[in-house]
Scaffold this motif. Structure first.
Motif, PDB file in Angstrom:
ATOM      1  N   VAL A   1       0.849  -1.181   0.000  1.00 37.55           N
ATOM      2  CA  VAL A   1       0.000   0.000   0.000  1.00 37.55           C
ATOM      3  C   VAL A   1       0.893   1.241   0.000  1.00 37.55           C
ATOM      4  N   PRO A   2       0.702   2.168  -0.940  1.00 33.34           N
ATOM      5  CA  PRO A   2       1.533   3.381  -0.952  1.00 33.34           C
ATOM      6  C   PRO A   2       1.428   4.146   0.364  1.00 33.34           C
ATOM      7  N   VAL A   3       2.554   4.703   0.829  1.00 32.47           N
ATOM      8  CA  VAL A   3       2.530   5.437   2.098  1.00 32.47           C
ATOM      9  C   VAL A   3       1.656   6.685   1.997  1.00 32.47           C
TER      10      VAL A   3
ATOM     11  N   VAL B   1      17.047 -20.035  -4.839  1.00 36.79           N
ATOM     12  CA  VAL B   1      17.235 -20.966  -3.729  1.00 36.79           C
ATOM     13  C   VAL B   1      16.018 -21.104  -2.812  1.00 36.79           C
ATOM     14  N   GLU B   2      14.985 -20.297  -3.025  1.00 36.18           N
ATOM     15  CA  GLU B   2      13.741 -20.458  -2.277  1.00 36.18           C
ATOM     16  C   GLU B   2      12.606 -19.950  -3.151  1.00 36.18           C
ATOM     17  N   PRO B   3      11.368 -20.349  -2.866  1.00 36.90           N
ATOM     18  CA  PRO B   3      10.249 -19.917  -3.720  1.00 36.90           C
ATOM     19  C   PRO B   3      10.176 -18.396  -3.827  1.00 36.90           C
ATOM     20  N   PRO B   4       9.957 -17.867  -5.030  1.00 39.22           N
ATOM     21  CA  PRO B   4       9.803 -16.417  -5.187  1.00 39.22           C
ATOM     22  C   PRO B   4       8.634 -15.903  -4.351  1.00 39.22           C
ATOM     23  N   ARG B   5       8.772 -14.693  -3.838  1.00 37.05           N
ATOM     24  CA  ARG B   5       7.707 -14.053  -3.080  1.00 37.05           C
ATOM     25  C   ARG B   5       7.081 -12.971  -3.953  1.00 37.05           C
ATOM     26  N   VAL B   6       5.774 -13.065  -4.132  1.00 36.18           N
ATOM     27  CA  VAL B   6       5.056 -12.142  -5.023  1.00 36.18           C
ATOM     28  C   VAL B   6       3.935 -11.467  -4.248  1.00 36.18           C
ATOM     29  N   MET B   7       3.844 -10.151  -4.347  1.00 38.36           N
ATOM     30  CA  MET B   7       2.734  -9.401  -3.750  1.00 38.36           C
ATOM     31  C   MET B   7       2.260  -8.349  -4.728  1.00 38.36           C
ATOM     32  N   ARG B   8       0.970  -8.165  -4.753  1.00 42.27           N
ATOM     33  CA  ARG B   8       0.363  -7.146  -5.588  1.00 42.27           C
ATOM     34  C   ARG B   8       0.665  -5.752  -5.020  1.00 42.27           C
ATOM     35  N   ILE B   9       0.830  -4.787  -5.890  1.00 39.11           N
ATOM     36  CA  ILE B   9       0.967  -3.384  -5.483  1.00 39.11           C
ATOM     37  C   ILE B   9      -0.389  -2.733  -5.692  1.00 39.11           C
ATOM     38  N   GLY B  10      -1.021  -2.318  -4.601  1.00 34.44           N
ATOM     39  CA  GLY B  10      -2.408  -1.870  -4.679  1.00 34.44           C
ATOM     40  C   GLY B  10      -2.584  -0.492  -5.278  1.00 34.44           C
ATOM     41  N   ARG B  11      -3.770  -0.282  -5.825  1.00 34.08           N
ATOM     42  CA  ARG B  11      -4.198   1.030  -6.312  1.00 34.08           C
ATOM     43  C   ARG B  11      -5.153   1.617  -5.278  1.00 34.08           C
ATOM     44  N   PHE B  12      -4.799   2.743  -4.707  1.00 36.27           N
ATOM     45  CA  PHE B  12      -5.637   3.355  -3.661  1.00 36.27           C
ATOM     46  C   PHE B  12      -5.789   4.846  -3.926  1.00 36.27           C
TER      47      PHE B  12
ATOM     48  N   ARG C   1      -6.801  -6.166 -17.238  1.00 39.89           N
ATOM     49  CA  ARG C   1      -6.819  -6.249 -15.786  1.00 39.89           C
ATOM     50  C   ARG C   1      -5.407  -6.224 -15.206  1.00 39.89           C
ATOM     51  N   GLY C   2      -4.454  -5.660 -15.928  1.00 39.46           N
ATOM     52  CA  GLY C   2      -3.087  -5.660 -15.458  1.00 39.46           C
ATOM     53  C   GLY C   2      -2.907  -4.855 -14.185  1.00 39.46           C
ATOM     54  N   GLU C   3      -2.007  -5.334 -13.334  1.00 47.30           N
ATOM     55  CA  GLU C   3      -1.645  -4.622 -12.116  1.00 47.30           C
ATOM     56  C   GLU C   3      -0.140  -4.734 -11.909  1.00 47.30           C
ATOM     57  N   ARG C   4       0.392  -3.873 -11.061  1.00 44.34           N
ATOM     58  CA  ARG C   4       1.819  -3.905 -10.761  1.00 44.34           C
ATOM     59  C   ARG C   4       2.086  -4.919  -9.647  1.00 44.34           C
ATOM     60  N   TYR C   5       3.289  -5.489  -9.679  1.00 43.03           N
ATOM     61  CA  TYR C   5       3.639  -6.527  -8.717  1.00 43.03           C
ATOM     62  C   TYR C   5       5.036  -6.310  -8.142  1.00 43.03           C
ATOM     63  N   TYR C   6       5.185  -6.736  -6.892  1.00 43.38           N
ATOM     64  CA  TYR C   6       6.474  -6.823  -6.212  1.00 43.38           C
ATOM     65  C   TYR C   6       6.898  -8.283  -6.259  1.00 43.38           C
ATOM     66  N   VAL C   7       8.116  -8.564  -6.694  1.00 46.87           N
ATOM     67  CA  VAL C   7       8.641  -9.932  -6.735  1.00 46.87           C
ATOM     68  C   VAL C   7      10.011  -9.932  -6.065  1.00 46.87           C
TER      69      VAL C   7
END
Length: 441
Positions: A279-281, A430-441, A357-363
């Protein structure tokens, strides 16, 4: 009905039976006792508890139960107590809680409940029972504790077509993520602290795995859109996988990690999710900290409105229960979802793979730093038409593991999923990638 010395007609008390005497049940008893005069004035008549039920009659709850008729069996109480309303505070989607609510409605008694799990799975059948019998089914306390979000959506925003509802609906998760950011500690350590402070249950799975928030957003989605939202269709992801490293990178990028429950309507379809989101600050939800809850509603007439408050606890939740009792005492009845349950349409699910429906992601990747590995990562992104917006890598240790964070441009979810799956199969990851959506607010 009697007449007082000023000639004013006095209505008989609204008689209440309470099933469940945990934190909230005892809180309701205290509020009704300590605020009796205020509540009577606002309700137009006294609200009187006449019966109670719980598992252990001998437990010391810090309140005097002598004035009330005790029932060992809450279902029997729902059927036989001399009450106008049954308040169900037992919890759970099945078993006694469900029987109590069904029995109360079958016996001609209104129901007030704080049970989001029960409602998420059975609200339609309960609403139909209430409507046929001309009774009320009230549930303000089931979502966001003391925040009056049910009344806001059903009544205050009734003239609006709601576009989306986004919220922080679980105080346990919000406390854990806030504390991780403030202290730099890991999830498992902060979870233990939350349990010691009473913010997390001994078995915290429903909270930290996102199920509790999903129960709540299912209700808000049905209420906001006038549609039956299938609980099993909700995409649910909890916070177990969020690390202190992810929170540090999110902060560096200008975000805070929050567990967001989100439902939105797109051109006739509805998407409902619970997941950790960056969530953007600059967004109001990023500043909702600790055990607080918040709900952000977007309507076509009012634009965006924000509701913030304590999402749990004896006082806030009891406040919402008593507000429902006052409505019943005043004769204010509204259909469960603002319209008769028979008028609810089946919700049409959005296709996550839709190109618009594209969105930005953190990987985040943990990578063995070897020549050519970044080229392999870039090739996987290229082959799935996924574009990077920015990349962070602090330091370089050839042959050792380093963290690599990518922010992806607007991309359909299925393309990101395929690309990350390919990247995760590389020997150097070396470990599963971590993916989180970057929200639009």
């Amino acid at each position: 009905m009697s007449v007082d010395d000023k000639g004013k007609k006095e209505l008989p008390p609204l008689k209440v039976a309470i099933a469940g005497l945990g934190t909230v049940g005892v809180g309701v008893l205290r509020v009704l006792t300590e605020q009796a005069d205020l509540i009577s004035e606002r309700a137009g008549r006294p609200i009187q508890v006449v019966a109670v039920s719980a598992r252990n009659a001998q437990a010391d709850r810090g309140v005097d139960l002598a004035p009330f008729r005790w029932f060992d069996d809450a279902t029997v109480m729902a059927r036989e107590a001399d009450a106008d309303v049954v308040v169900e505070l037992i919890g759970g989607a099945e078993g006694v809680a469900r029987k109590v609510c069904e029995t109360a409605l079958d016996s001609g008694r209104h129901v007030v409940t704080a049970n989001k799990a029960l409602l998420a799975h059975h609200v339609i059948s309960l609403a139909e029972k209430a409507e046929v019998a001309g009774l009320g089914l009230f549930y303000e306390a089931a979502v966001a504790g003391g925040i009056p979000i049910i009344k806001a959506l059903r009544e205050g925003l009734a003239a609006n077509r709601v576009r989306s509802v986004k919220g922080i609906l679980n105080g346990t998760c919000n406390y854990i993520l806030t504390t991780m950011r403030e202290t730099g500690r890991e999830f498992s350590d902060v979870l233990i602290e939350a349990q010691e402070l009473g913010y997390a249950e001994a078995d915290p799975s429903f909270d930290i795995d996102g199920v509790d928030a999903a129960h709540k957003i299912a209700l808000l989605a049905s209420l906001a859109f006038g549609e039956q939202v299938d609980f099993d269709s909700i995409v649910i992801q909890g916070i177990r996988h969020v690390t202190a490293l992810d929170i540090t990178f999110a902060t560096e990028l200008g975000y805070r990690v929050k567990l967001i429950a989100h439902t939105e309507r797109f051109d006739g379809c509805v998407e409902t999710r619970v997941e950790p989101v960056l969530v953007p600050v600059s967004a109001p939800l990023s500043h909702v900290e600790g055990v607080y809850n918040a709900v952000l509603v977007e309507g076509d007439l009012v634009g965006t409105s924000l509701y913030v408050g304590r999402g749990a606890g004896a006082g806030p939740t009891a406040s919402s229960v008593v507000a429902d009792l006052i409505d019943i005492a005043r004769g204010r009845f509204t259909p469960v979802f603002g319209v008769p349950s028979g008028d609810l349409s089946a919700s049409v699910l959005c296709e996550n793979s839709a190109p618009d429906r594209g969105e930005r992601y953190y990987v985040r990747l943990m990578v063995t730093d070897r020549p050519g590995v970044f080229a392999d990562i870039a090739a996987a992104l290229r082959d799935e038409a996924v574009s990077m917006e920015s990349i962070i890598q602090h330091g370089r240790n050839p042959g050792e593991t380093v963290a690599l964070v990518m922010v992806l441009h607007d991309t359909p979810e299925d393309a990101v999923t395929r690309a990350v799956r390919r990247i995760g199969s590389l020997h150097e990851i070396v470990e599963p990638p971590r993916v989180m959506r970057i929200g639009r607010f």
